[in-house]
Enzyme design. Structure first.
Site, PDB file in Angstrom:
ATOM      1  N   LYS A 137     -28.501 -50.233   9.436  1.00 56.21           N
ATOM      2  CA  LYS A 137     -27.661 -50.692  10.542  1.00 56.21           C
ATOM      3  C   LYS A 137     -26.533 -49.685  10.812  1.00 56.21           C
ATOM      4  O   LYS A 137     -26.318 -48.773  10.002  1.00 56.21           O
ATOM      5  CB  LYS A 137     -27.082 -52.078  10.220  1.00 56.21           C
ATOM      6  CG  LYS A 137     -26.209 -52.110   8.989  1.00 56.21           C
ATOM      7  CD  LYS A 137     -25.737 -53.518   8.693  1.00 56.21           C
ATOM      8  CE  LYS A 137     -24.944 -53.559   7.409  1.00 56.21           C
ATOM      9  NZ  LYS A 137     -24.166 -54.763   7.260  1.00 56.21           N
ATOM     10  N   TYR A 169       2.541 -34.092  16.460  1.00 58.51           N
ATOM     11  CA  TYR A 169       3.225 -35.303  16.933  1.00 58.51           C
ATOM     12  C   TYR A 169       4.149 -35.858  15.854  1.00 58.51           C
ATOM     13  O   TYR A 169       3.795 -35.902  14.672  1.00 58.51           O
ATOM     14  CB  TYR A 169       2.198 -36.393  17.257  1.00 58.51           C
ATOM     15  CG  TYR A 169       1.421 -36.176  18.524  1.00 58.51           C
ATOM     16  CD1 TYR A 169       2.046 -36.147  19.760  1.00 58.51           C
ATOM     17  CD2 TYR A 169       0.039 -36.047  18.480  1.00 58.51           C
ATOM     18  CE1 TYR A 169       1.311 -35.976  20.926  1.00 58.51           C
ATOM     19  CE2 TYR A 169      -0.702 -35.880  19.636  1.00 58.51           C
ATOM     20  CZ  TYR A 169      -0.059 -35.841  20.863  1.00 58.51           C
ATOM     21  OH  TYR A 169      -0.786 -35.677  22.003  1.00 58.51           O
TER      22      TYR A 169
END
Ligand SMILES: Cc1ncc(COP(=O)(O)O)c(C=O)c1O
Length: 380
Positions: A45, A271
């Site tokens: 999955k 940042y």
């Protein structure tokens, strides 16, 4: 969708998928199976835990794997396209009523999580003229989906009355297999055994069914939880809490240095100015960021491998870029050099587990969080 059509020279970041490691891990799992006849259902999955199911599933099929577990209808349809010959594709997740029809038409095996869905499945299967293949999920202590053990009698009675729902298996899921010697596992195994002994004494052909409980960690640590099928996921890809299993990570994550700069002491990087150089520094800029799965919480926390040397990521990780402190690098370096975020260089290795430990998560989340804009290339 993963873009795989560009020539390699146009990428500055990528993953490498080592199918020989996958084969190695599968062998470890097969060797651990008790009894040796327990089949493996490969859990593929979430795009094979981020590894690219288009590469992983055919490789597993070549190794003789015929049973696959996915989470959603979409994943099941994709897998069927990849492996039309797969004998058994089980959708592990709960489906809505509107999804059942297509799942039945396509011949996928389904989890029966609640008895309320049994009449719906019966009606749909009759209407399309194709029996539903159902695995009865019992909640033995996960506290999520599944019927309660006390509903077993009602479940078997109702299943016996259906004409269009074939009971193919009985299963459950462990809540604490990653915790060594957790008593809850023994309790879950005990409850599952009680459920099975009830089922065996009430079913007409109990030996025809598949009984499954074990995920990766349980394959290696709890042989009494193997029954006749096990459902490993993460260990196929080289991870898992079980110590000493000798698994090999299948995925490496690499990127290139896009810019080199020499900056004075006192320079703030990125940042938030979260890192300020304490000395004249050589900084490498790399085009890998949190949109690629490099979790922002790893800012100023994680090292990468540069020419075989561990060097720190400095400054805040941004969406598409990060910066590494190359000041202590013992060799010369040029723009375009490939560096390793997850993988091995010489004697040094960085794993998804290392990232997970730093940011308080699990390798499952790290691996499934790797971005779709990273191509998955076969390791050379
Ligand atoms: C129902 C079910 N079975 C098996 C697995 C595989 O577990 P693991 O990756 O720990 O082996 C999962 C994964 O979450 C699952 O949800």
């Amino acid at each position: 969708m993963i873009v795989t059509s560009l020539p390699r020279k146009y990428y500055s970041k990528w993953t490498e998928i080592d199918l020989s490691a996958l084969e190695h891990n599968l062998k470890r799992l097969q060797n651990a199976c008790q009894p040796a006849s327990a089949q493996i259902m490969a859990v593929v999955k979430a795009n094979a835990y981020g590894h690219n199911v288009s590469q992983i599933a055919p490789a597993l099929f070549q190794q003789g794997i015929t049973h696959y577990g996915v989470a959603t209808l979409g994943e099941a349809l994709h897998l069927k396209q990849l492996l039309p010959q797969a004998e058994h594709i089980l959708i592990l997740g709960a489906l809505s009523v509107s999804q059942y029809r297509l799942a039945l038409e396509e011949g996928f095996a389904l989890m029966l999580h609640t008895l309320a869905h049994l009449p719906i499945l019966e009606d749909l299967a009759r209407a399309i003229g194709r029996p539903a293949e159902a695995h009865l999920k019992v909640d033995t202590g996960m506290g999520r989906v599944g019927i309660l053990p006390t509903e077993m009698g009602a479940a078997l009675d109702q299943l016996a009355l259906t004409e269009w729902v074939n009971l193919r298996g009985i299963c459950s899921h462990l809540a604490t297999s990653d915790r060594p010697a957790c008593p809850h596992i023994h309790r879950q195994i005990q409850i599952f055994n009680e459920v099975l002994s009830y089922a065996r004494s009430h079913l007409r052909e109990p030996e025809a069914l598949i009984y499954h409980l074990a995920n990766s960690d349980a394959v290696f640590q709890y042989p009494e939880a193997h029954y006749n099928l096990v459902r490993p996921g993460i260990s196929l890809y080289g991870y898992g809490g079980a110590q000493g299993t000798g698994l090999k990570p299948v995925l490496a994550l690499k990127a290139q240095i896009t810019q080199l700069k020499d900056v004075p002491a006192g320079t703030a990087l990125g940042y938030g100015r979260s890192f300020i150089t304490a000395r004249p520094s050589r900084i490498g800029v790399i085009a890998l960021g949190y949109a690629d799965g490099l979790n922002r919480l790893l800012s100023n926390q994680q090292e990468i491998l540069v020419k075989g040397q561990r060097l720190p990521l400095v400054g805040r990780i941004s969406m598409d870029q990060c910066t590494v402190d190359l000041t202590d690098l013992q060799q010369t370096i040029e723009v375009g050099e490939t560096v390793t975020f997850i993988g091995q260089e010489g004697d040094e290795t960085i794993t998804a587990q290392d990232w997970a430990d730093k940011i308080g998560t699990i390798p499952y989340e790290v691996l499934t969080g790797l971005g779709t804009r990273l191509p998955r290339w076969a390791a050379e």
